[in-house]
Motif scaffolding. Structure first.
Motif, PDB file in Angstrom:
ATOM      1  N   GLY A  10      59.646  51.023  46.222  1.00 34.24           N
ATOM      2  CA  GLY A  10      59.816  49.349  46.876  1.00 34.24           C
ATOM      3  C   GLY A  10      58.869  49.729  47.836  1.00 34.24           C
ATOM      4  N   PHE A  11      57.728  50.091  48.222  1.00 37.91           N
ATOM      5  CA  PHE A  11      56.516  50.285  49.708  1.00 37.91           C
ATOM      6  C   PHE A  11      55.708  50.291  48.252  1.00 37.91           C
ATOM      7  CE2 PHE A  11      59.795  51.801  52.343  1.00 37.91           C
ATOM      8  CZ  PHE A  11      59.415  51.584  53.468  1.00 37.91           C
ATOM      9  N   LEU A  12      54.734  49.365  49.308  1.00 40.55           N
ATOM     10  CA  LEU A  12      53.977  48.829  48.116  1.00 40.55           C
ATOM     11  C   LEU A  12      52.295  49.293  49.186  1.00 40.55           C
ATOM     12  CD1 LEU A  12      52.110  46.972  45.677  1.00 40.55           C
ATOM     13  CD2 LEU A  12      51.810  44.954  47.619  1.00 40.55           C
ATOM     14  N   LEU A  13      51.347  49.990  48.715  1.00 45.72           N
ATOM     15  CA  LEU A  13      50.068  50.286  49.794  1.00 45.72           C
ATOM     16  C   LEU A  13      49.450  49.904  49.004  1.00 45.72           C
ATOM     17  CD1 LEU A  13      50.023  54.585  50.491  1.00 45.72           C
ATOM     18  CD2 LEU A  13      50.940  52.505  51.887  1.00 45.72           C
ATOM     19  N   THR A  14      48.157  48.647  49.989  1.00 40.53           N
ATOM     20  CA  THR A  14      47.496  47.911  50.056  1.00 40.53           C
ATOM     21  C   THR A  14      46.438  47.368  51.252  1.00 40.53           C
ATOM     22  OG1 THR A  14      45.998  45.495  48.401  1.00 40.53           O
ATOM     23  CG2 THR A  14      48.702  45.467  49.815  1.00 40.53           C
ATOM     24  N   THR A  15      45.553  46.524  51.291  1.00 40.21           N
ATOM     25  CA  THR A  15      44.551  46.158  52.075  1.00 40.21           C
ATOM     26  C   THR A  15      45.008  44.497  52.299  1.00 40.21           C
ATOM     27  OG1 THR A  15      42.498  45.592  50.479  1.00 40.21           O
ATOM     28  CG2 THR A  15      42.662  47.965  52.505  1.00 40.21           C
ATOM     29  N   VAL A  16      44.305  43.769  53.042  1.00 42.98           N
ATOM     30  CA  VAL A  16      44.674  42.189  53.268  1.00 42.98           C
ATOM     31  C   VAL A  16      43.204  41.920  52.016  1.00 42.98           C
ATOM     32  CG1 VAL A  16      43.516  40.639  54.716  1.00 42.98           C
ATOM     33  CG2 VAL A  16      45.332  42.822  55.814  1.00 42.98           C
ATOM     34  N   GLU A  17      42.220  42.025  52.107  1.00 47.50           N
ATOM     35  CA  GLU A  17      41.508  42.503  51.221  1.00 47.50           C
ATOM     36  C   GLU A  17      41.486  42.263  49.821  1.00 47.50           C
ATOM     37  OE1 GLU A  17      37.575  44.178  51.187  1.00 47.50           O
ATOM     38  OE2 GLU A  17      37.225  43.305  53.306  1.00 47.50           O
ATOM     39  N   GLN A  18      42.219  43.320  49.282  1.00 52.64           N
ATOM     40  CA  GLN A  18      42.788  43.406  48.266  1.00 52.64           C
ATOM     41  C   GLN A  18      43.206  41.607  48.039  1.00 52.64           C
ATOM     42  OE1 GLN A  18      42.632  44.825  45.393  1.00 52.64           O
ATOM     43  NE2 GLN A  18      39.993  45.556  46.985  1.00 52.64           N
ATOM     44  N   VAL A  19      44.306  41.858  48.748  1.00 54.33           N
ATOM     45  CA  VAL A  19      46.124  41.148  48.480  1.00 54.33           C
ATOM     46  C   VAL A  19      44.587  39.169  48.561  1.00 54.33           C
ATOM     47  CG1 VAL A  19      48.183  39.390  49.621  1.00 54.33           C
ATOM     48  CG2 VAL A  19      47.590  42.409  49.950  1.00 54.33           C
ATOM     49  N   ALA A  20      44.366  39.022  49.575  1.00 60.96           N
ATOM     50  CA  ALA A  20      43.588  37.638  49.234  1.00 60.96           C
ATOM     51  C   ALA A  20      42.256  37.626  47.998  1.00 60.96           C
ATOM     52  CB  ALA A  20      42.440  37.486  50.444  1.00 60.96           C
ATOM     53  N   GLY A  21      42.061  38.655  47.580  1.00 61.55           N
ATOM     54  CA  GLY A  21      40.847  38.566  46.264  1.00 61.55           C
ATOM     55  C   GLY A  21      42.381  38.133  45.153  1.00 61.55           C
ATOM     56  N   TRP A  22      43.080  38.831  45.424  1.00 63.91           N
ATOM     57  CA  TRP A  22      43.495  38.875  44.346  1.00 63.91           C
ATOM     58  C   TRP A  22      44.908  37.710  44.204  1.00 63.91           C
ATOM     59  CZ3 TRP A  22      49.326  37.143  44.022  1.00 63.91           C
ATOM     60  CH2 TRP A  22      49.653  37.705  43.190  1.00 63.91           C
ATOM     61  N   ALA A  23      44.891  36.690  45.775  1.00 61.33           N
ATOM     62  CA  ALA A  23      45.158  35.546  45.823  1.00 61.33           C
ATOM     63  C   ALA A  23      44.606  34.409  45.164  1.00 61.33           C
ATOM     64  CB  ALA A  23      46.124  35.793  46.562  1.00 61.33           C
ATOM     65  N   ARG A  24      43.301  34.705  44.961  1.00 60.71           N
ATOM     66  CA  ARG A  24      42.055  33.780  45.129  1.00 60.71           C
ATOM     67  C   ARG A  24      41.318  33.521  43.854  1.00 60.71           C
ATOM     68  NH1 ARG A  24      36.812  34.996  47.994  1.00 60.71           N
ATOM     69  NH2 ARG A  24      38.191  36.433  49.541  1.00 60.71           N
ATOM     70  N   LYS A  25      41.756  34.959  43.095  1.00 54.78           N
ATOM     71  CA  LYS A  25      41.893  34.741  41.711  1.00 54.78           C
ATOM     72  C   LYS A  25      42.843  34.693  40.677  1.00 54.78           C
ATOM     73  CE  LYS A  25      43.081  39.575  39.360  1.00 54.78           C
ATOM     74  NZ  LYS A  25      42.902  40.587  38.438  1.00 54.78           N
ATOM     75  N   SER A  26      43.426  35.107  41.144  1.00 53.35           N
ATOM     76  CA  SER A  26      45.104  34.004  40.315  1.00 53.35           C
ATOM     77  C   SER A  26      44.858  32.000  40.501  1.00 53.35           C
ATOM     78  CB  SER A  26      46.073  34.754  40.753  1.00 53.35           C
ATOM     79  OG  SER A  26      46.234  35.963  40.416  1.00 53.35           O
ATOM     80  N   SER A  27      44.121  31.980  41.000  1.00 52.75           N
ATOM     81  CA  SER A  27      44.581  30.402  41.409  1.00 52.75           C
ATOM     82  C   SER A  27      42.786  29.497  42.064  1.00 52.75           C
ATOM     83  CB  SER A  27      45.187  29.928  43.068  1.00 52.75           C
ATOM     84  OG  SER A  27      44.547  30.394  43.758  1.00 52.75           O
ATOM     85  N   VAL A  28      42.110  29.963  40.818  1.00 54.66           N
ATOM     86  CA  VAL A  28      41.201  29.125  40.445  1.00 54.66           C
ATOM     87  C   VAL A  28      40.933  27.795  39.818  1.00 54.66           C
ATOM     88  CG1 VAL A  28      38.595  29.450  39.543  1.00 54.66           C
ATOM     89  CG2 VAL A  28      39.439  31.048  40.320  1.00 54.66           C
ATOM     90  N   TRP A  29      41.036  26.755  40.572  1.00 55.36           N
ATOM     91  CA  TRP A  29      41.227  25.134  39.806  1.00 55.36           C
ATOM     92  C   TRP A  29      39.513  25.155  39.618  1.00 55.36           C
ATOM     93  CZ3 TRP A  29      44.430  22.372  43.677  1.00 55.36           C
ATOM     94  CH2 TRP A  29      45.761  23.400  43.441  1.00 55.36           C
ATOM     95  N   PRO A  30      38.463  24.783  38.301  1.00 49.73           N
ATOM     96  CA  PRO A  30      37.891  24.073  37.994  1.00 49.73           C
ATOM     97  C   PRO A  30      37.244  22.822  38.405  1.00 49.73           C
ATOM     98  CG  PRO A  30      38.619  24.807  36.245  1.00 49.73           C
ATOM     99  CD  PRO A  30      39.854  25.028  37.166  1.00 49.73           C
ATOM    100  N   ALA A  31      36.347  22.489  38.562  1.00 53.76           N
ATOM    101  CA  ALA A  31      35.805  21.522  38.734  1.00 53.76           C
ATOM    102  C   ALA A  31      34.890  21.248  37.668  1.00 53.76           C
ATOM    103  CB  ALA A  31      34.669  20.781  39.624  1.00 53.76           C
ATOM    104  N   THR A  32      35.178  20.941  35.868  1.00 56.58           N
ATOM    105  CA  THR A  32      34.195  20.447  34.783  1.00 56.58           C
ATOM    106  C   THR A  32      32.997  19.756  35.396  1.00 56.58           C
ATOM    107  OG1 THR A  32      36.096  18.801  34.179  1.00 56.58           O
ATOM    108  CG2 THR A  32      36.281  20.763  33.157  1.00 56.58           C
ATOM    109  N   PHE A  33      32.359  19.987  34.814  1.00 60.28           N
ATOM    110  CA  PHE A  33      31.320  18.964  34.321  1.00 60.28           C
ATOM    111  C   PHE A  33      30.686  19.542  32.686  1.00 60.28           C
ATOM    112  CE2 PHE A  33      26.638  17.716  36.273  1.00 60.28           C
ATOM    113  CZ  PHE A  33      27.233  16.364  37.232  1.00 60.28           C
ATOM    114  N   GLY A  34      31.047  18.672  32.096  1.00 58.86           N
ATOM    115  CA  GLY A  34      30.575  18.959  30.838  1.00 58.86           C
ATOM    116  C   GLY A  34      29.234  17.685  30.776  1.00 58.86           C
ATOM    117  N   LEU A  35      28.748  18.108  30.156  1.00 55.96           N
ATOM    118  CA  LEU A  35      27.435  16.937  29.908  1.00 55.96           C
ATOM    119  C   LEU A  35      26.993  16.948  28.775  1.00 55.96           C
ATOM    120  CD1 LEU A  35      25.290  18.910  33.358  1.00 55.96           C
ATOM    121  CD2 LEU A  35      26.644  16.273  33.049  1.00 55.96           C
ATOM    122  N   ALA A  36      27.491  18.085  27.951  1.00 56.12           N
ATOM    123  CA  ALA A  36      26.405  17.810  26.355  1.00 56.12           C
ATOM    124  C   ALA A  36      27.653  18.676  25.576  1.00 56.12           C
ATOM    125  CB  ALA A  36      25.131  18.415  25.862  1.00 56.12           C
TER     126      ALA A  36
END
Length: 181
Positions: A10-36
């Motif tokens: 039940g214990f999880l070992l990680t760093t704040v950097e890893q948790v923040a990276g996981w949260a950022r990569k799991s919630s990317v919102w794209p701004a589409t810029f379709g030109l052609a």
């Protein structure tokens, strides 16, 4: 025998950097810029067969202030370049850019005064996606590579140090004036 085996379950070992990276990569919102034509392939990536939403990207934003990934799909004209830069500047930090297609990456077959010869002349590009036009599977692959990059991005003072090291490495690779070739 590592530390993990000494801890009760039940214990999880990680760093704040890893948790923040996981949260950022799991919630990317794209701004589409379709030109052609690449924009059609980018839109196909949102269909049920390819499904952006598996990676938390189902919300393609038309508002740059609510997006952190810009997918530039297609050729960028000189008239469109200031608009692209303005949208990039309005995006929230941290922000990433994918240049989708050979036209966005290098101007493609349009080597003339009207087309920007690579979107990296306007905004910094994180991932270059080749192809004319690239398939949706290729876009998904580049998004997964971007997720790895986001996951491993440092935070705080380590981020500044990482940026400095990357810039110095790029500078060492460039040929300098006055040096024999």
């Amino acid at each position: 025998m590592g530390l993990e085996e000494k801890l009760p379950s039940g214990f999880l070992l990680t760093t704040v950097e890893q948790v923040a990276g996981w949260a950022r990569k799991s919630s990317v919102w794209p701004a589409t810029f379709g030109l052609a034509c690449c924009a059609i392939e980018m839109m196909a990536t949102g269909d049920p067969r390819h499904d952006f939403s598996r990676w938390g990207m189902e919300r393609a934003s038309a508002t740059p202030r609510q997006a952190d990934l810009m997918i530039v799909a297609g050729r960028v004209s000189q008239k469109m370049a200031p608009v692209l830069r303005q949208i990039y500047d309005q995006m929230t930090e941290p922000k990433w850019v994918i240049a989708m297609g050979v036209c966005a990456s290098s101007g493609g077959m349009f080597n003339n005064y009207a087309i920007v010869q690579g979107v990296d002349h306007i905004v910094p590009v994180d991932i270059y996606l080749p192809g004319c036009p690239p398939r949706p599977e290729m876009l998904l692959d580049s998004i997964l590579k971007l997720h790895d990059k986001i996951q491993n991005t440092k935070l705080g003072p380590q981020r500044a140090k990482q940026i400095t090291e990357l810039e110095e490495a790029k500078r060492r690779r460039l040929p300098l004036l006055g040096q024999g070739a």
